[in-house]
Design a protein around this motif. Structure first.
Motif, PDB file in Angstrom:
ATOM      1  N   ILE A 324       0.828  -1.214   0.000  1.00  0.00           N
ATOM      2  CA  ILE A 324       0.000   0.000   0.000  1.00  0.00           C
ATOM      3  C   ILE A 324       0.860   1.260   0.000  1.00  0.00           C
ATOM      4  CG2 ILE A 324      -1.697   1.320   1.336  1.00  0.00           C
ATOM      5  CD1 ILE A 324      -2.736  -1.361   2.424  1.00  0.00           C
ATOM      6  N   TYR A 325       0.490   2.205  -0.844  1.00  0.00           N
ATOM      7  CA  TYR A 325       1.062   3.550  -0.820  1.00  0.00           C
ATOM      8  C   TYR A 325       0.084   4.485  -0.116  1.00  0.00           C
ATOM      9  CZ  TYR A 325       4.896   2.519  -4.010  1.00  0.00           C
ATOM     10  OH  TYR A 325       6.040   2.008  -4.578  1.00  0.00           O
ATOM     11  N   ARG A 326       0.565   5.124   0.948  1.00  0.00           N
ATOM     12  CA  ARG A 326      -0.278   6.041   1.719  1.00  0.00           C
ATOM     13  C   ARG A 326      -1.622   5.371   2.028  1.00  0.00           C
ATOM     14  NH1 ARG A 326       0.690  11.097   2.449  1.00  0.00           N
ATOM     15  NH2 ARG A 326      -1.309  11.929   1.768  1.00  0.00           N
ATOM     16  N   ASP A 327      -2.734   5.974   1.612  1.00  0.00           N
ATOM     17  CA  ASP A 327      -4.036   5.352   1.872  1.00  0.00           C
ATOM     18  C   ASP A 327      -4.697   4.849   0.584  1.00  0.00           C
ATOM     19  OD1 ASP A 327      -4.487   7.849   0.829  1.00  0.00           O
ATOM     20  OD2 ASP A 327      -6.009   8.430   2.280  1.00  0.00           O
ATOM     21  N   TYR A 328      -3.882   4.556  -0.423  1.00  0.00           N
ATOM     22  CA  TYR A 328      -4.394   3.969  -1.671  1.00  0.00           C
ATOM     23  C   TYR A 328      -4.382   2.447  -1.498  1.00  0.00           C
ATOM     24  CZ  TYR A 328      -3.907   8.646  -3.619  1.00  0.00           C
ATOM     25  OH  TYR A 328      -4.022  10.004  -3.855  1.00  0.00           O
ATOM     26  N   THR A 329      -5.314   1.974  -0.705  1.00  0.00           N
ATOM     27  CA  THR A 329      -5.267   0.601  -0.198  1.00  0.00           C
ATOM     28  C   THR A 329      -5.518  -0.479  -1.243  1.00  0.00           C
ATOM     29  OG1 THR A 329      -7.581   0.812   0.475  1.00  0.00           O
ATOM     30  CG2 THR A 329      -5.910   1.281   2.148  1.00  0.00           C
TER      31      THR A 329
END
Length: 357
Positions: A324-329
């Motif tokens: 996951i990148y940041r909140d780009y789940t």
């Protein structure tokens, strides 16, 4: 001592250099077809003089980069990967304000200013298409912003911002703040010369362009990168680095030998394109999509599947990808490695998706 035994055991189980046999390492956007034959020969020769500091070879590479880009060597700063000089650029900018960027970009080096409590990264609101909204970015520049950071093509999305629009933005925005354009993947794109912003540096705009030898040149482990900027900017950024003391003879030799190796770069691009087509086809066959990429990786939309769970399941299949990148789940990045490793991803995809559905 216990730690020595543990280290020896790890060395037996895990190769010191590169992934273990049978493991598809598709998590770091490396070009596993490098170093090129010319680079390997240069590394061997340079290693014989590894007892000496790298001043002369650093100056030689600096001159080569300057000549190709139509500037004097004073416009070029080399570092251990582009990470070193990018971190110094961020810290320099933080002395007078914050750094503005899109919500999602390669922010690893700029995060240094937050970790040191010097300044902060101001992020744009999310964009539905995961593109960089240049109009919104320009509107967000106020007196608190000292530098605007754009990665083109962007990481982890792989999206290329239109160079005409980006150039117009840089000219306008650089009147209000320094604009840093990280072009780590420029040479991977279909039209590197059309996509670069180096001409803006030559024309005197407050623009910094960053490049690396870690991607198309296949020298990620050799750690060579650089920026092109006005001499005064180079001098200011240099205050937060250590100059050629952070460089090594083997890496510089590889970079010098690779810089004009068009045959190797063309072959690498062809492999990358073939790998991308393999992944796009596999995603489509399994009901998924990926963003259009001009890089050596694809950002795949997993729908309702959690990207970290997907990553862990793929690892059990000996396929290493990002989570996951940041909140780009529900977005997952996969690199284009060797084609046989890309095939491992393709083969594992339906099995893992079935497990997680």
């Amino acid at each position: 001592m216990g730690w020595a035994k543990d280290a020896a055991k790890m060395t037996r189980l895990t190769p010191l250099y590169g992934p273990a046999p049978g493991v598809a390492k598709l998590n770091a956007n490396e070009n596993p077809y490098g170093p090129s034959k010319k680079a390997l020969a240069a590394i061997q020769e340079a290693s014989l003089s590894g007892s000496y500091y790298a001043d002369q070879s650093a100056m030689a590479l600096r001159a080569m980069i300057a000549e190709r880009n139509g500037v004097d060597p004073e416009y070029v700063a080399i570092s251990s990967g582009s990470s070193g000089v990018l971190a110094a650029t961020a810290i320099n900018a933080a002395q007078s304000g914050n750094i503005l960027g899109p919500d999602l970009f390669w922010d690893t080096t700029s995060l240094a200013v937050e970790q040191q409590n010097v300044a902060k990264i101001v992020r744009l609101p999310k964009d539905a298409g995961l593109e960089i909204d240049l109009d919104a970015m320009y509107a967000a520049i106020d007196d608190s912003i000292s530098m605007v950071q754009v990665v083109n093509p962007n990481n982890p999305t792989g999206l290329l911002t239109d160079p005409v629009a980006l150039k117009a933005f840089c000219i306008k925005a650089s009147k209000k703040a320094t604009v840093l354009v990280d072009e780590a993947y420029n040479e991977v794109t279909d039209a590197p010369e059309s996509n670069t912003m180096v001409s803006l540096v030559r024309d005197g705009h407050d623009v910094i362009v960053a490049r690396t030898f870690s991607k198309i040149y296949g020298l990620a482990g050799m750690r060579i990168g650089y920026i092109i900027a006005a001499p005064e900017t180079i001098e200011n950024i240099g205050k937060y680095g250590i100059g050629s003391y952070g460089l090594n003879q083997a890496g510089l030799a590889a970079a010098i030998a690779s810089y004009e190796d068009a045959e190797f770069m063309d072959a690498s691009r062809a492999k990358i394109r073939e790998g991308r087509e393999m992944v796009y086809s596999a995603l489509k066959e399994n009901g998924l999509t990926g963003l259009p990429s001009q890089t050596n990786f694809i950002f795949a939309d997993l729908g309702s599947i959690n990207a970290q769970t997907f990553r862990e399941a793929m690892e059990k299949e000996n396929v290493l990808i990002r989570g996951i990148y940041r909140d780009y789940t529900n977005w997952s990045r996969v690199s284009m490695g060797r084609l046989e490793h890309v095939q491992m991803y393709v083969d594992a995809l339906p099995k893992v998706l079935s497990q997680l559905s």
